[in-house]
Design a protein around this motif. Structure first.
Motif, short mmCIF file in Angstrom:
data_model
loop_
_atom_site.label_atom_id
_atom_site.label_comp_id
_atom_site.label_asym_id
_atom_site.label_seq_id
_atom_site.Cartn_x
_atom_site.Cartn_y
_atom_site.Cartn_z
N PHE B 34 0.84 -1.20 0.00
CA PHE B 34 0.00 0.00 0.00
C PHE B 34 0.87 1.25 0.00
N TRP B 35 0.33 2.30 -0.59
CA TRP B 35 0.84 3.64 -0.39
C TRP B 35 -0.30 4.50 0.16
N TYR B 36 0.00 5.19 1.26
CA TYR B 36 -0.94 6.13 1.86
C TYR B 36 -0.36 7.53 1.79
N VAL B 37 -1.25 8.51 1.74
CA VAL B 37 -0.83 9.90 1.78
C VAL B 37 -1.51 10.59 2.96
N GLN B 38 -0.79 11.50 3.55
CA GLN B 38 -1.35 12.27 4.67
C GLN B 38 -1.04 13.74 4.43
N TYR B 39 -2.07 14.50 4.06
CA TYR B 39 -1.89 15.93 3.85
C TYR B 39 -1.80 16.62 5.20
N PRO B 40 -1.16 17.77 5.26
CA PRO B 40 -0.95 18.45 6.54
C PRO B 40 -2.23 18.57 7.34
N GLY B 41 -2.21 18.07 8.55
CA GLY B 41 -3.35 18.18 9.45
C GLY B 41 -4.52 17.27 9.13
N GLN B 42 -4.34 16.36 8.19
CA GLN B 42 -5.45 15.49 7.79
C GLN B 42 -5.15 14.02 8.09
N HIS B 43 -6.16 13.18 7.88
CA HIS B 43 -6.00 11.77 8.18
C HIS B 43 -5.40 11.03 6.99
N LEU B 44 -5.03 9.79 7.21
CA LEU B 44 -4.46 8.96 6.16
C LEU B 44 -5.47 8.69 5.05
N LYS B 49 -3.01 0.39 -4.01
CA LYS B 49 -2.71 -0.87 -3.34
C LYS B 49 -2.40 -1.94 -4.37
N TYR B 50 -1.59 -2.90 -3.96
CA TYR B 50 -1.30 -4.05 -4.79
C TYR B 50 -1.63 -5.30 -4.01
N PHE B 51 -2.48 -6.15 -4.63
CA PHE B 51 -2.78 -7.45 -4.03
C PHE B 51 -2.21 -8.58 -4.89
N SER B 52 -2.47 -8.52 -6.20
CA SER B 52 -1.98 -9.54 -7.13
C SER B 52 -2.19 -9.02 -8.55
N GLY B 53 -1.70 -9.78 -9.52
CA GLY B 53 -1.94 -9.43 -10.92
C GLY B 53 -0.91 -8.45 -11.46
N ASP B 54 -1.36 -7.54 -12.28
CA ASP B 54 -0.48 -6.58 -12.94
C ASP B 54 0.36 -5.84 -11.90
N PRO B 55 1.69 -5.93 -12.01
CA PRO B 55 2.54 -5.29 -11.00
C PRO B 55 2.55 -3.77 -11.09
N LEU B 56 2.04 -3.21 -12.16
CA LEU B 56 1.95 -1.76 -12.26
C LEU B 56 0.54 -1.35 -11.84
N VAL B 81 4.44 16.51 -10.65
CA VAL B 81 3.84 16.84 -9.35
C VAL B 81 3.28 18.26 -9.35
N GLN B 82 2.32 18.44 -8.46
CA GLN B 82 1.70 19.74 -8.28
C GLN B 82 1.94 20.20 -6.84
N TRP B 83 1.77 21.49 -6.62
CA TRP B 83 1.95 22.03 -5.28
C TRP B 83 1.04 21.31 -4.27
N SER B 84 -0.14 20.90 -4.72
CA SER B 84 -1.09 20.24 -3.84
C SER B 84 -0.67 18.82 -3.46
N ASP B 85 0.39 18.32 -4.04
CA ASP B 85 0.89 16.99 -3.66
C ASP B 85 1.78 17.05 -2.42
N THR B 86 2.05 18.24 -1.94
CA THR B 86 2.82 18.39 -0.71
C THR B 86 2.14 17.64 0.42
N ALA B 87 2.84 16.66 0.98
CA ALA B 87 2.24 15.78 1.97
C ALA B 87 3.29 14.80 2.48
N GLU B 88 2.87 13.97 3.41
CA GLU B 88 3.70 12.86 3.89
C GLU B 88 3.18 11.60 3.21
N TYR B 89 4.11 10.78 2.71
CA TYR B 89 3.74 9.56 1.99
C TYR B 89 4.29 8.36 2.74
N PHE B 90 3.40 7.38 2.97
CA PHE B 90 3.77 6.19 3.73
C PHE B 90 3.56 4.94 2.88
#
Lengths: 112, 112
Positions: B34-44, B49-56, B81-90
């Protein structure tokens, strides 16, 4: 949209108080989790459950406790809050491996 | 125990630059990623997500990630990227019955 709810969303309490953070999900998920996250920092697993009457401690040592009496609820309790407990607490759930993991919106706890 | 490594702690990019955030995990069995994003002051929020199948895997907001099993990697990419992509990525991984394990996160700052 995920049907997982956390209450309260924001709470400020005094040192020494007992607090319970509620987490409820209506999806019938067996597996539930509690994570702790300081602002802008990594998420640490503090508790998890495989189902009713199952609770396990996570990677990060925590003074909190949890219970799982019903599938839908996974409350987290701090018997005596301290300023070091100030953090965001995130609840999550999933059905099985291969299924999406859903997160609640988090509970922000401030202990003064 | 499985672990997740995000090698970039803080990435600073100009708008329209391409993005690639690295993620490696340690577990050798079947995994969900999984990849999650958390914008400033917001929730995850779940990006993809990847479960199976096409790796892309394509996610929301123009993000994609490629699962390379031989490299134990699941890097996140965005062509512009755009300015609005500013965030923490997990990045996060789960296998079997184990809880979701997160990387330490990468802070992305996009400057105009």
């Amino acid at each position: 949209e995920a049907d997982i709810y956390q209450t309260p969303r924001y709470l400020v309490i005094g040192t020494g108080k007992k607090i319970t953070l509620e987490c409820s999900q209506t999806m019938g998920h067996d597996k539930m989790y509690w994570y702790q996250q300081d602002p802008g920092m990594e998420l640490h697993l503090i508790h998890y459950s495989y189902g009713v009457n199952s609770t396990e401690k996570g990677d990060l040592s925590s003074e909190s406790t949890v219970s799982r009496i019903r599938t839908e609820h996974f409350p987290l309790t701090l018997e005596s809050a301290r300023p070091s407990h100030t953090s965001q607490y995130l609840c999550a759930s999933r059905r099985e491996f291969g299924n999406t993991i859903y997160f609640g919106e988090g509970s922000w706890l401030t202990v003064v | 125990a499985q672990s997740v490594s995000q090698h970039n702690h803080h990435v600073i990019l100009s708008e329209a630059a391409s993005l690639e955030l690295g993620c490696n995990y340690s577990y050798g069995g079947t995994v969900n990623l999984f990849w999650y994003v958390q914008y400033p002051g917001q929730h995850l929020q779940l990006l993809l997500k990847y479960f199976s199948g096409d790796p892309l895997v394509k996610g929301i907001k123009g993000f994609e990630a490629e699962f390379i099993k031989s490299k134990f990697s699941f890097n996140l990419r965005k062509p512009s990227v755009q300015w609005s992509d500013t965030a923490e990525y997990f990045c996060a991984v789960v296998s079997g019955n184990t809880p979701l394990v997160f990387g330490k996160g990468t802070r992305l700052s996009v400057i105009a």
